[in-house]
Scaffold this motif. Structure first.
Motif, mmCIF file in Angstrom:
data_model
loop_
_atom_site.group_PDB
_atom_site.id
_atom_site.type_symbol
_atom_site.label_atom_id
_atom_site.label_comp_id
_atom_site.label_asym_id
_atom_site.label_seq_id
_atom_site.Cartn_x
_atom_site.Cartn_y
_atom_site.Cartn_z
ATOM 1 N N VAL A 1 0.860 -1.179 0.000
ATOM 2 C CA VAL A 1 0.000 0.000 0.000
ATOM 3 C C VAL A 1 0.896 1.229 0.000
ATOM 4 C CG1 VAL A 1 -1.816 1.263 1.218
ATOM 5 C CG2 VAL A 1 -1.736 -1.221 1.335
ATOM 6 N N LEU A 2 0.541 2.219 -0.818
ATOM 7 C CA LEU A 2 1.261 3.487 -0.837
ATOM 8 C C LEU A 2 0.388 4.551 -0.182
ATOM 9 C CD1 LEU A 2 3.611 5.330 -1.735
ATOM 10 C CD2 LEU A 2 2.380 5.649 -3.898
ATOM 11 N N VAL A 3 0.926 5.226 0.834
ATOM 12 C CA VAL A 3 0.203 6.276 1.543
ATOM 13 C C VAL A 3 1.013 7.577 1.480
ATOM 14 C CG1 VAL A 3 -0.846 7.011 3.704
ATOM 15 C CG2 VAL A 3 -0.780 4.569 3.122
ATOM 16 N N PRO A 4 0.565 8.553 0.707
ATOM 17 C CA PRO A 4 1.199 9.876 0.749
ATOM 18 C C PRO A 4 0.729 10.631 1.993
ATOM 19 C CG PRO A 4 0.182 9.434 -1.408
ATOM 20 C CD PRO A 4 -0.369 8.442 -0.413
ATOM 21 N N GLU B 1 -1.354 -1.235 8.299
ATOM 22 C CA GLU B 1 -0.390 -2.119 8.969
ATOM 23 C C GLU B 1 -1.107 -3.158 9.818
ATOM 24 O OE1 GLU B 1 2.000 0.673 11.046
ATOM 25 O OE2 GLU B 1 3.276 1.131 9.303
ATOM 26 N N ARG B 2 -2.166 -2.742 10.514
ATOM 27 C CA ARG B 2 -2.923 -3.689 11.344
ATOM 28 C C ARG B 2 -3.611 -4.758 10.494
ATOM 29 N NH1 ARG B 2 -4.871 -1.968 16.754
ATOM 30 N NH2 ARG B 2 -3.595 -0.220 17.442
ATOM 31 N N ALA B 3 -3.879 -4.431 9.220
ATOM 32 C CA ALA B 3 -4.449 -5.419 8.304
ATOM 33 C C ALA B 3 -3.380 -6.349 7.740
ATOM 34 C CB ALA B 3 -5.174 -4.709 7.161
ATOM 35 N N GLY B 4 -2.122 -6.102 8.105
ATOM 36 C CA GLY B 4 -1.035 -6.959 7.649
ATOM 37 C C GLY B 4 -0.387 -6.501 6.360
ATOM 38 N N ALA B 5 -0.744 -5.331 5.886
ATOM 39 C CA ALA B 5 -0.213 -4.847 4.616
ATOM 40 C C ALA B 5 1.240 -4.408 4.755
ATOM 41 C CB ALA B 5 -1.061 -3.685 4.099
ATOM 42 N N ASP B 6 1.927 -4.389 3.628
ATOM 43 C CA ASP B 6 3.290 -3.869 3.526
ATOM 44 C C ASP B 6 3.159 -2.399 3.131
ATOM 45 O OD1 ASP B 6 5.956 -3.338 3.068
ATOM 46 O OD2 ASP B 6 6.104 -4.586 1.256
ATOM 47 N N VAL B 7 3.267 -1.516 4.126
ATOM 48 C CA VAL B 7 2.933 -0.107 3.926
ATOM 49 C C VAL B 7 4.168 0.700 3.540
ATOM 50 C CG1 VAL B 7 1.965 1.971 4.983
ATOM 51 C CG2 VAL B 7 1.032 -0.287 5.567
ATOM 52 N N HIS B 8 4.032 1.456 2.468
ATOM 53 C CA HIS B 8 5.071 2.373 2.016
ATOM 54 C C HIS B 8 4.494 3.780 2.051
ATOM 55 C CE1 HIS B 8 7.720 -0.841 0.247
ATOM 56 N NE2 HIS B 8 6.564 -1.487 0.336
ATOM 57 N N SER B 9 5.259 4.729 2.504
ATOM 58 C CA SER B 9 4.765 6.101 2.592
ATOM 59 C C SER B 9 5.768 7.072 1.989
ATOM 60 C CB SER B 9 4.470 6.493 4.043
ATOM 61 O OG SER B 9 5.651 6.460 4.815
#
Length: 410
Positions: free
Chosen positions: A86-89, A103-111
């Motif tokens: 997931v990309l979060v600006p 993150e709580r959903a288990g995703a690989d978060v990129h910001s």
């Protein structure tokens, strides 16, 4: 115990705000059973009304029972499987919230981040999409922590080009700023009632594209009230929430009315009235009203020798950040406004803690008398605190803004 009697506050912060009177009236309606034709009819009306609010043809437009954060969590937890990118600006506090929920959903978060008070250019987001190759782009439109409005109109085309789901939370902005779900090619949108829509917190309208719905349906399906494993329907994992399971919510709101929870009827009546109020006024008229009151508040703030925060080119119509002047106790000013004048304005947090106030003009409070009363009261407490300002300057500047708008309309 005495009957509850709250002070008559004028809520001029970043939300929640005072409800439209007609919304409060709708909330006083007697309850009916959740499968009563009157109730299911109201649910159908709500779906149709919010298609107009969101400016979408999406059939899957429903309410999630809970605050606006419930809508965010439902959209993210239903779509994201462990390991999904997931990309979060991030341009304020609520980008960090999207990261935490993903993150709580288990995703690989990129910001990616810009300084608070700025927004992203489309090229920055496109480059990040190329680098990360995410399943979803998740972004807020209006972030009340910074008062900035992120342009979205070019992001949908970028997401489609790279086969990325496009989700935005527009809680703080919808109804007071332009929002075009279909034209901007969004796959999922969530909002709340407590900002420009003029209702209470507690219901989260969402709208979902066919592309989004097809994806979450693949994770599992509901048949005859029995939840089947995601492995049986060809996907890798089950949705990690029962309450925020969007396929189950869609079946509850759909023609089959498969039982999932008992709909929060009073909040449904509230959401219905918020949408009717907006549509009767006209969405463009509501946006113009919010812009006018926001412009008047901004002019008044500047006339009081106060500096607005952030890039004003990207300021939301409905809230302004105000730099706290040197030598002034920001919290003391807020307390005096609240206790002596019954007016609430917002503080801030994160890198802006103790640096700015946030003053809203939204929903029922995006009107001339509320703006003038706030400016006059703020002038009084600032003057008594030793801040140098021209007497009556704030109110005069706001009145001039409203007069200029009336003259231009003639």
């Amino acid at each position: 115990m005495k009957p509850l009697s709250l002070p008559p506050r004028l809520l001029m912060g970043p939300g929640p705000i005072n409800c439209y009177p007609r919304v409060l009236t709708a909330m006083s309606q007697q309850l009916v059973g959740q499968y009563d034709p009157a109730m299911t009819g109201a649910m159908n009306e709500v779906m149709a009304l919010y298609r107009q609010v969101f400016k979408t043809q999406n059939q899957q437009t429903i309410l999630v029972d809970g605050t606006s954060r419930a809508g965010i969590e439902a959209v993210l937890v239903s779509a994201l499987e462990p390991g999904d990118k997931v990309l979060v600006p991030i341009f304020g506090r609520f980008g960090h919230l999207l990261c935490e929920i993903a993150e709580r959903a288990g995703a690989d978060v990129h910001s990616i981040e810009v300084p608070w008070g700025e927004v992203f250019e489309p090229e920055q987001i496109e480059q990040a999409i190329r680098d990360v190759q995410p399943k979803m782009l998740a972004i807020v439109q209006g972030d009340t922590s910074t008062t900035m409005l992120q342009p979205l109109e070019h992001l949908g085309e970028i997401c489609r080009r790279y086969d990325v789901l496009f989700y935005s939370d527009a809680t703080a902005s919808i109804g007071g700023n332009p929002f075009e779900t279909d034209e901007w090619q969004l796959d999922a949108v969530s909002v709340g009632l407590q900002k420009c829509l003029g209702g209470p917190s507690g219901s989260a309208p969402i709208t979902l594209s066919d592309r989004y719905v097809e994806l979450v349906r693949k994770r599992h399906h509901v048949e005859a009230g029995i939840r089947e494993s995601a492995h049986q329907s060809g996907s890798g994992s089950r949705i990690r929430s029962n309450y925020f399971d969007i396929p189950m919510l869609l079946d509850y709101w759909g023609e089959e009315r498969l039982n999932h929870h008992t709909e929060a009827a009073t909040m449904l009546f509230s959401a219905r009235e918020c949408a009717i109020n907006l549509i009767e006024e006209g969405i463009d008229n509501s946006i113009a009203r919010h812009k006018l009151s926001g412009d008047a508040m901004l002019a008044g703030i500047q006339a009081l020798n106060l500096e607005p925060f952030g890039n004003l080119k990207h300021k939301m119509h409905n809230v302004v950040g105000v730099e706290i002047p040197d030598g002034v106790d920001g919290e003391k000013i807020r307390q005096q406004l609240l206790l002596d004048f019954n007016i609430e304005i917002g503080t801030s947090f994160g890198p802006l803690k103790g640096r700015i106030w946030r003053i809203g003009t939204m929903g029922y409070n995006a009107r001339q008398d509320a703006v003038l009363h706030t400016l006059q009261s703020l002038e009084t407490v600032l003057r008594r605190a030793g801040h140098k300002l021209p007497a009556g300057g704030g109110v005069d500047a706001a009145l001039d803004t409203y007069a200029a708008a009336r003259d231009a309309a003639i």
